[in-house]
Scaffold this active site. Structure first.
Site, short mmCIF file in Angstrom:
data_model
loop_
_atom_site.label_atom_id
_atom_site.label_comp_id
_atom_site.label_asym_id
_atom_site.label_seq_id
_atom_site.Cartn_x
_atom_site.Cartn_y
_atom_site.Cartn_z
N GLY A 231 8.59 0.13 -7.75
CA GLY A 231 7.81 0.23 -6.51
C GLY A 231 6.34 0.40 -6.81
N GLY B 154 11.77 2.50 -11.81
CA GLY B 154 11.33 2.18 -10.46
C GLY B 154 10.20 1.17 -10.46
N GLU C 227 6.18 1.45 14.90
CA GLU C 227 6.12 0.01 14.64
C GLU C 227 7.40 -0.69 15.08
OE1 GLU C 227 3.06 0.56 10.84
OE2 GLU C 227 5.22 0.35 10.52
#
Length: 435
Positions: free
Chosen positions: A15, A13, A173
């Protein structure tokens, strides 16, 4: 790095958790293999800006190889892990290859959760990847195009009806930005419709939006949304979603259920851990997150760590939230734990430092809760903007985002409104873009 005898750390990963661990091990006497099925690191907090045409994909993403080009102890591997043999300490990749590890870190993030209604995914896409963002952008922009070409009033109204399911930061948002697009960005651009007549609804099953914020800030956020033109619906769960629209309430209870024709439904209501956690023989919570020990290692396997959205961590009787700062801190902690073990030192327990919550609602509207210090409105928006630009990776990304936001502020324009790609899953009775 074949033949390298250094301690081998495999990180799955790229991220926040995986990348922060990788960078924190830059000077350590280890070799690292970073595996990700995508070639880039994504600044996920601004992903909604790509989905709503405010930013382009490269503005909030950077190739992992470029980010780590000067870190000589790292090898980046594009691939997907499909099996983990904890006893043999190997991971098998989908391309047939395998890697042996001395220490393994799983930081593969989260995916969408539809609470047992996975069939809704096709008609209510979520927002986790750049692919998701570009698909949502296409659907939103095409909805206005379909409404412009439509001659039936009811069908036109359905194309101009937008719903965002989930009143967390992402939902807030998205809803606020959709309202701005309809009322300002697209103004004077159509001849047969007035985009300002578009209906944007934010649907939250709970009693209020932004439930992780103090109640007073939550109420201010709802008022700011309503000033933007968003209709906020709380306390009514969504009972069904299909290509024609959605149902508020239980569809089986026709007397109390409301069917709403809407061609664009977006999902921001829940997340589930990456399926990678199921490859471990370890306890998991209801969302699929791995229940780790205090040092973020897997019970019975001190050589395996889990970080980010895939880890279930309790602190002071509360779960550590699945947010970017927590993932970064976990990644840095795992790197420190690896260093400590190699030096024969004890590994401390992970401790999350909560720096607060931020959510933007629209132009000059946001809410901020930083350790009891609450802000809303214009000051909160500037605080939110500064924080997000500061944490973007790379000077180029920061500069481009600042320029784009400055232009959008003065002009209300969104430069990334190009429709491209192909439709998904055509339907015989409903336009394929509604699917």
């Amino acid at each position: 790095m074949s033949g390298d005898t250094r301690h081998h750390v495999v990180i799955v990963g790229g991220g926040f958790g995986g990348l922060w661990a990788t960078r924190a091990l830059a000077s350590a006497a280890v070799r690292i293999t970073l595996i990700d099925r995508r070639n880039h690191h994504l600044f996920q907090p601004l992903l909604y800006q790509v989905a709503t045409a405010g930013l382009s994909a490269p503005d909030i993403a950077a190739p992992l190889r470029h980010i780590l080009r000067d870190q000589r102890n790292v090898e980046v591997r594009l691939g997907e892990v499909e099996a983990i043999d904890a006893r043999a300490r190997t991971v098998r990749l989908a391309d047939g290859g395998s890697l042996a590890y001395d220490t393994l870190l799983l930081a593969s993030g989260a995916t969408h959760a539809y609470f047992g209604h996975d069939d809704w995914a096709e008609d209510a896409p979520g927002l986790k990847t750049l692919d998701d963002a570009l698909h949502i952008r296409r659907r939103v922009l095409l909805a206005f195009e379909r409404a412009e070409a439509c001659t039936d009033p009811d069908e036109r109204a359905a194309w101009l009806d937008f719903a965002v399911v989930g009143g967390g930061p992402t939902g807030v948002e998205l809803a606020g930005t959709l309202a701005e697009i309809a009322r300002h960005t697209l103004r004077h651009e159509f001849r047969n419709i007035d985009p300002a007549h578009a209906r944007v609804r934010l649907l939250e099953a709970g009693p209020r939006v932004l439930s992780s914020f103090p109640e007073a800030l939550s109420a201010k956020a709802q008022r700011q949304l309503e000033r933007l033109g968003v209709e906020v619906v709380t306390g009514r769960p969504v009972g069904a979603i299909d290509a024609r629209g959605y149902t508020l309430g239980d569809p089986a209870d026709a007397a109390n259920a409301t069917v709403v024709p809407a061609r664009t439904v977006l999902w921001a209501a829940g997340v589930a851990a990456s399926p990678l956690g199921a490859l471990l023989d370890a306890p998991r919570d209801r969302a699929g997150r791995v229940r780790v020990q205090a040092d973020l290692s897997v019970p019975g396997h001190p050589e395996i760590f889990v970080a980010g959205d895939l880890a279930s961590v309790q602190q002071d009787g509360k779960p550590v939230p699945g947010v970017a700062p927590a993932a970064k801190q976990m990644g840095a902690h795992v790197a420190a734990a690896i260093r400590a073990r190699l030096a024969g030192k004890p590994v401390p327990a992970f401790r999350y430092r909560d720096f607060g919550n931020l959510a933007t609602i629209g132009r000059m509207a946001a809410v901020v809760d930083v350790r009891g210090f609450a802000l809303s409105g214009v000051l909160a928006w500037w605080f939110w903007l500064a924080a997000h630009v500061f944490f973007l990776i790379g000077f180029r990304n920061r500069l481009i985002v600042l320029i784009n936001w400055a232009w959008a502020y003065w002009s209300y324009q969104r430069h990334a409104r190009i429709i491209f790609g192909v439709d998904r899953a055509p339907d015989a009775t409903v336009d394929s873009d509604a699917r």
